[in-house]
Design a protein around this motif. Structure first.
Motif, PDB file in Angstrom:
ATOM      1  N   TYR A 264       5.374   1.203  11.264  1.00 51.82           N
ATOM      2  CA  TYR A 264       6.060   2.296  10.591  1.00 51.82           C
ATOM      3  C   TYR A 264       6.746   3.181  11.633  1.00 51.82           C
ATOM      4  CZ  TYR A 264       3.627   1.191   6.230  1.00 51.82           C
ATOM      5  OH  TYR A 264       3.174   0.571   5.087  1.00 51.82           O
ATOM      6  N   PHE A 265       8.067   3.273  11.549  1.00 53.27           N
ATOM      7  CA  PHE A 265       8.819   4.112  12.479  1.00 53.27           C
ATOM      8  C   PHE A 265       8.842   5.572  12.048  1.00 53.27           C
ATOM      9  CE2 PHE A 265      10.632  -0.128  13.163  1.00 53.27           C
ATOM     10  CZ  PHE A 265      10.622  -0.212  14.542  1.00 53.27           C
ATOM     11  N   LEU A 266       8.431   5.830  10.826  1.00 50.84           N
ATOM     12  CA  LEU A 266       8.328   7.169  10.266  1.00 50.84           C
ATOM     13  C   LEU A 266       9.695   7.828  10.082  1.00 50.84           C
ATOM     14  CD1 LEU A 266       4.989   8.349  11.913  1.00 50.84           C
ATOM     15  CD2 LEU A 266       5.363   7.071   9.805  1.00 50.84           C
ATOM     16  N   ARG A 267       9.677   9.111   9.827  1.00 53.93           N
ATOM     17  CA  ARG A 267      10.842   9.827   9.307  1.00 53.93           C
ATOM     18  C   ARG A 267      12.042   9.789  10.251  1.00 53.93           C
ATOM     19  NH1 ARG A 267      11.659  14.588   6.116  1.00 53.93           N
ATOM     20  NH2 ARG A 267       9.457  14.590   5.585  1.00 53.93           N
ATOM     21  N   GLY A 268      13.243   9.559   9.661  1.00 51.46           N
ATOM     22  CA  GLY A 268      14.487   9.671  10.404  1.00 51.46           C
ATOM     23  C   GLY A 268      15.213   8.355  10.582  1.00 51.46           C
ATOM     24  N   PRO A 269      16.559   8.393  10.562  1.00 53.68           N
ATOM     25  CA  PRO A 269      17.367   7.159  10.643  1.00 53.68           C
ATOM     26  C   PRO A 269      17.877   6.851  12.042  1.00 53.68           C
ATOM     27  CG  PRO A 269      18.756   8.960   9.899  1.00 53.68           C
ATOM     28  CD  PRO A 269      17.392   9.564  10.173  1.00 53.68           C
TER      29      PRO A 269
ATOM     30  N   ARG B  34      18.954   5.152  15.406  1.00 49.54           N
ATOM     31  CA  ARG B  34      19.510   3.815  15.553  1.00 49.54           C
ATOM     32  C   ARG B  34      18.489   2.804  16.082  1.00 49.54           C
ATOM     33  NH1 ARG B  34      22.617   1.051  12.962  1.00 49.54           N
ATOM     34  NH2 ARG B  34      21.068  -0.560  13.243  1.00 49.54           N
ATOM     35  N   TYR B  35      17.649   3.213  17.029  1.00 52.05           N
ATOM     36  CA  TYR B  35      16.736   2.257  17.655  1.00 52.05           C
ATOM     37  C   TYR B  35      15.786   1.628  16.636  1.00 52.05           C
ATOM     38  CZ  TYR B  35      12.686   5.406  17.445  1.00 52.05           C
ATOM     39  OH  TYR B  35      11.650   6.185  17.020  1.00 52.05           O
ATOM     40  N   LYS B  36      15.479   2.345  15.561  1.00 52.74           N
ATOM     41  CA  LYS B  36      14.547   1.828  14.560  1.00 52.74           C
ATOM     42  C   LYS B  36      15.103   0.570  13.887  1.00 52.74           C
ATOM     43  CE  LYS B  36      12.672   6.449  13.691  1.00 52.74           C
ATOM     44  NZ  LYS B  36      12.392   7.516  12.717  1.00 52.74           N
ATOM     45  N   TYR B  37      16.406   0.567  13.663  1.00 53.81           N
ATOM     46  CA  TYR B  37      17.044  -0.594  13.042  1.00 53.81           C
ATOM     47  C   TYR B  37      17.262  -1.702  14.075  1.00 53.81           C
ATOM     48  CZ  TYR B  37      17.733   3.124   9.692  1.00 53.81           C
ATOM     49  OH  TYR B  37      17.524   4.185   8.845  1.00 53.81           O
ATOM     50  N   ASP B  38      17.526  -1.315  15.320  1.00 54.49           N
ATOM     51  CA  ASP B  38      17.655  -2.316  16.387  1.00 54.49           C
ATOM     52  C   ASP B  38      16.353  -3.098  16.561  1.00 54.49           C
ATOM     53  OD1 ASP B  38      20.200  -1.349  16.809  1.00 54.49           O
ATOM     54  OD2 ASP B  38      19.654  -0.131  18.555  1.00 54.49           O
ATOM     55  N   LEU B  39      15.234  -2.452  16.251  1.00 52.63           N
ATOM     56  CA  LEU B  39      13.928  -3.097  16.407  1.00 52.63           C
ATOM     57  C   LEU B  39      13.400  -3.664  15.086  1.00 52.63           C
ATOM     58  CD1 LEU B  39      12.206  -0.593  18.877  1.00 52.63           C
ATOM     59  CD2 LEU B  39      13.136  -2.856  19.394  1.00 52.63           C
ATOM     60  N   GLY B  40      14.278  -3.804  14.106  1.00 52.70           N
ATOM     61  CA  GLY B  40      13.900  -4.513  12.888  1.00 52.70           C
ATOM     62  C   GLY B  40      13.456  -3.664  11.722  1.00 52.70           C
ATOM     63  N   GLY B  41      13.608  -2.348  11.818  1.00 50.26           N
ATOM     64  CA  GLY B  41      13.202  -1.489  10.719  1.00 50.26           C
ATOM     65  C   GLY B  41      14.146  -1.585   9.533  1.00 50.26           C
ATOM     66  N   THR B  42      13.608  -1.483   8.347  1.00 50.06           N
ATOM     67  CA  THR B  42      14.407  -1.398   7.120  1.00 50.06           C
ATOM     68  C   THR B  42      13.983  -0.144   6.379  1.00 50.06           C
ATOM     69  OG1 THR B  42      12.832  -2.788   5.901  1.00 50.06           O
ATOM     70  CG2 THR B  42      14.711  -3.886   6.938  1.00 50.06           C
ATOM     71  N   ASP B  43      14.938   0.475   5.717  1.00 57.97           N
ATOM     72  CA  ASP B  43      14.701   1.792   5.122  1.00 57.97           C
ATOM     73  C   ASP B  43      13.736   1.752   3.951  1.00 57.97           C
ATOM     74  OD1 ASP B  43      16.206   3.324   6.801  1.00 57.97           O
ATOM     75  OD2 ASP B  43      18.013   3.301   5.544  1.00 57.97           O
ATOM     76  N   ARG B  44      12.839   2.726   3.952  1.00 61.95           N
ATOM     77  CA  ARG B  44      12.098   3.117   2.765  1.00 61.95           C
ATOM     78  C   ARG B  44      12.315   4.614   2.620  1.00 61.95           C
ATOM     79  NH1 ARG B  44       6.251   0.949   1.744  1.00 61.95           N
ATOM     80  NH2 ARG B  44       6.967   1.465  -0.363  1.00 61.95           N
ATOM     81  N   THR B  45      12.530   5.068   1.406  1.00 61.30           N
ATOM     82  CA  THR B  45      12.877   6.463   1.200  1.00 61.30           C
ATOM     83  C   THR B  45      11.631   7.333   1.078  1.00 61.30           C
ATOM     84  OG1 THR B  45      12.999   6.177  -1.208  1.00 61.30           O
ATOM     85  CG2 THR B  45      15.026   5.851   0.052  1.00 61.30           C
TER      86      THR B  45
END
Length: 325
Positions: free
Chosen positions: A299-304, A306-317
């Motif tokens: 869980y990358f936690l709150r906030g969009p 860029r690095y979170k998506y570079d490391l495979g994160g997908t959004d949950r609201t």
């Protein structure tokens, strides 16, 4: 027979709170009694504690950790230190819990009932608006932010293969460049006896990362971080990961190891080593550690960021729910 309402303090409901957590839709570190009690001890001044438990006989259906301040009712904790909030409700007890809770809350004195950081899919977002509107209250639900999550496979190679081609290429390139340094490695500080020195290095790297982080880490928040670190280290749920270059700690991130997942709470790095992407690689190697420990989510936690998506994160609201009289 209708469920009964009990107004509790932390001590009287602590054990029951722990017991029902595994059976709740929302079960993460931020809704544990130990996390919320630590926050209350540091920042609860000026608010009135309202921990409400809903019971059917001897069975606790759910717990509502709330606070009243300046005419407003809220969850315990602010979004600066909490990434998720929610009620603790046994699965299958939602209808009875929310109806009984709202019947009680509606009799209390407040102007605005504002709930922040409710995770996507929470029963709070469906049940509470319905029961409040049926009683004639005005309800507003809006998306507040995103909190990206990466689902983890069983191996590091499978994780890399699951990244987008560009992101996979960039991560491998940065890892190879790091390996060209004479000495580089990722270490963890999890031993409660060594925690104070480790946290001093974390604070140094956190503040070095930028002016916004220096402003954020006030003395009261630093004391909160230290108490959280001590409590969770004793529970085996605290992972402070350092990336070292030539035996110097150059990046750090705090992860919580809880309920089969890692939660990335905060991080920092030394800008002198920015050309080596030490901040990103520190997080990537924490993901590798999570995979090797058999964890299923990161869980990358709150906030969009860029690095979170570079490391495979997908959004949950996460959402904000406001109820007015």
């Amino acid at each position: 027979m209708a469920p009964s309402i009990h107004m509790d303090g932390f001590d009287s409901v602590y054990e029951q709170w722990e017991q029902i957590l595994p059976d709740c839709f929302t079960n993460n570190i931020f809704v544990t009694p130990w996390w919320q009690q630590i926050w209350w001890r540091h920042f609860g001044g000026g608010s009135e504690l309202r921990v409400i438990s809903v019971q059917d006989g001897d069975t606790v259906l759910g717990i509502a950790p709330l606070a009243l301040r300046d005419g407003g009712m809220t969850f315990l904790g602010d979004t600066d230190l909490f990434d998720y909030h929610d009620f603790l409700v046994r699965k299958g007890s939602e209808t009875a819990f929310y109806a009984a809770l709202w019947d009680h809350v509606a009799t209390m004195e407040w102007d605005t009932f504002e709930l922040r950081s409710i995770p996507e899919g929470s029963p709070t977002l469906t049940h509470l608006p319905r029961v409040a509107e049926e009683k004639g209250f005005t309800v507003d639900v809006q998306q507040e932010d995103v909190a990206p999550v990466a689902r983890l496979p069983s191996t590091w190679d499978d994780y890399l293969a699951g990244l987008k081609k560009k992101d996979r290429h960039e991560l491998r390139r940065k890892l190879r460049r790091l390996e060209t340094q004479q000495q580089s490695r990722q270490d963890e500080c999890v031993d409660p006896e060594n925690l104070l020195g480790c946290m001093e290095d974390f604070f140094r790297l956190f503040r070095a990362s930028g002016s916004d982080k220096r402003e954020f880490m006030t003395p009261p928040r630093e004391r909160f971080f230290l108490d959280v670190a001590r409590e969770l280290a004793e529970r085996g749920q605290f992972r402070l990961s350092f990336l070292k270059v030539d035996d110097v700690r150059v990046a750090a991130c705090i992860n919580f190891d809880y309920s089969g997942s890692y939660l990335l709470y905060n991080s920092g790095y030394d800008p002198v080593y920015a050309s080596l992407s030490v901040g990103l690689l520190n997080k990537a190697l924490s993901i590798k550690d999570a995979i090797e420990n058999g964890r299923k989510c990161f869980y990358f936690l709150r906030g969009p960021e860029r690095y979170k998506y570079d490391l495979g994160g997908t959004d949950r609201t996460i959402s904000r729910l406001v109820i007015r009289r």
